[in-house]
Design a protein around this motif. Structure first.
Motif, PDB file in Angstrom:
ATOM      1  N   MET A   1      -2.517   4.221  -3.093  1.00  0.00           N
ATOM      2  CA  MET A   1      -2.445   3.151  -4.077  1.00  0.00           C
ATOM      3  C   MET A   1      -2.223   1.798  -3.394  1.00  0.00           C
ATOM      4  N   VAL A   2      -2.826   0.777  -3.951  1.00  0.00           N
ATOM      5  CA  VAL A   2      -2.539  -0.588  -3.538  1.00  0.00           C
ATOM      6  C   VAL A   2      -2.000  -1.308  -4.765  1.00  0.00           C
ATOM      7  N   GLY A   3      -0.937  -2.096  -4.583  1.00  0.00           N
ATOM      8  CA  GLY A   3      -0.306  -2.689  -5.753  1.00  0.00           C
ATOM      9  C   GLY A   3       0.307  -4.048  -5.490  1.00  0.00           C
TER      10      GLY A   3
ATOM     11  N   LYS B   1      -6.895   6.299  -9.828  1.00  0.00           N
ATOM     12  CA  LYS B   1      -5.682   6.231 -10.639  1.00  0.00           C
ATOM     13  C   LYS B   1      -5.250   4.780 -10.800  1.00  0.00           C
ATOM     14  N   ALA B   2      -4.543   4.520 -11.888  1.00  0.00           N
ATOM     15  CA  ALA B   2      -3.949   3.208 -12.122  1.00  0.00           C
ATOM     16  C   ALA B   2      -2.643   3.420 -12.869  1.00  0.00           C
ATOM     17  N   GLY B   3      -1.640   2.576 -12.568  1.00  0.00           N
ATOM     18  CA  GLY B   3      -0.368   2.780 -13.240  1.00  0.00           C
ATOM     19  C   GLY B   3       0.587   1.616 -13.107  1.00  0.00           C
TER      20      GLY B   3
ATOM     21  N   ILE C   1       0.867  -1.172   0.000  1.00  0.00           N
ATOM     22  CA  ILE C   1       0.000   0.000   0.000  1.00  0.00           C
ATOM     23  C   ILE C   1       0.903   1.220   0.000  1.00  0.00           C
ATOM     24  N   GLN C   2       0.521   2.250  -0.754  1.00  0.00           N
ATOM     25  CA  GLN C   2       1.404   3.400  -0.930  1.00  0.00           C
ATOM     26  C   GLN C   2       0.613   4.709  -0.885  1.00  0.00           C
TER      27      GLN C   2
ATOM     28  N   TYR D   1      -0.400  -0.931  -9.916  1.00  0.00           N
ATOM     29  CA  TYR D   1      -1.129  -0.421  -8.758  1.00  0.00           C
ATOM     30  C   TYR D   1      -2.336   0.389  -9.208  1.00  0.00           C
ATOM     31  N   ALA D   2      -3.256   0.591  -8.271  1.00  0.00           N
ATOM     32  CA  ALA D   2      -4.450   1.396  -8.523  1.00  0.00           C
ATOM     33  C   ALA D   2      -5.025   1.821  -7.182  1.00  0.00           C
TER      34      ALA D   2
END
Length: 213
Positions: free
Chosen positions: A119-121, A165-167, A80-81, A135-136
């Motif tokens: 973000m969670v990734g 967001k997603a990336g 998680i970020q 992540y998104a």
């Protein structure tokens, strides 16, 4: 100067409350995920980069802006970020496309504010030398202000905005490189201004370079 109002008004207060309720469940799920990290790694990541954004209307053209701040990556394979970034969005708009009765067209304006992405990734590659992740997650922005020269009052930005967001990102040694796309969920402009509608949500493409500490 007069502007036509070609879009109907919508109750954005109700929309915001609905979005906040949904995001409450999302945040709860993110922290539950963190609880499963038995020995969570923690890294501070200061970063800066470029953002290219515009409201989702053909009258607007995207221009380059910037962002800088820091995030905290918590976890290993799953992570998680959360972060905090100061962001400047720049756009150009053709007033004639918005049916303005003014002959002036193609004016530029900037939007600046603070943004908190969470973000969670998942890291598909997780070695010491190289990492690759996806992540998104949700983002809330606050304190937005508009600078549009003589048109700042017309493009009066909502001070609080929600987005998702997603990336994708890579780490090479202690350097990080991320590219993500953001979809605005709330109105870009205030209802009591010329564009009293619910159809101008921001769209952004962001590239950031950081250092993992």
């Amino acid at each position: 100067m007069e502007y036509s109002n070609k879009y109907p008004k919508k109750n954005t207060r109700t929309q915001n409350l609905t979005i906040m309720k949904k995001l409450k469940f999302i945040f709860s799920g993110l922290f539950l995920l963190l609880a499963f990290q038995s020995q969570a790694q923690v890294h501070l990541i200061p970063a800066a980069g470029v953002t290219i954004a515009k409201p989702n209307d053909d009258a607007f053209n995207a221009k380059a802006g910037y962002k800088f701040g820091a995030s905290v990556r918590i976890g290993d394979k799953w992570f998680i970020q959360p972060g905090l970034f100061y962001t400047k969005y720049s756009s150009e708009v053709d007033l004639n496309d918005l049916q303005a009765t003014q002959s002036t067209s193609n004016i530029s304006f900037d939007q600046t504010g603070w943004e908190v992405p969470v973000m969670v990734g998942y890291q598909f590659i997780n070695s010491d030398m190289f990492k690759f992740r996806a992540y998104a997650g949700p983002q809330v922005g606050f304190g937005y202000k508009t600078d549009g020269n003589n048109f700042a009052d017309v493009f009066d930005t909502q001070s609080t905005q929600w987005a998702v967001k997603a990336g994708l990102g890579v780490d090479v040694l202690f350097f990080t490189l991320d590219a993500d796309y953001g979809w605005g969920l709330t109105d870009n402009f205030k209802l009591d201004q010329a564009f009293s509608n619910s159809s101008f949500q921001n769209r952004s493409f962001n590239i950031t370079l950081g250092v993992r500490i």
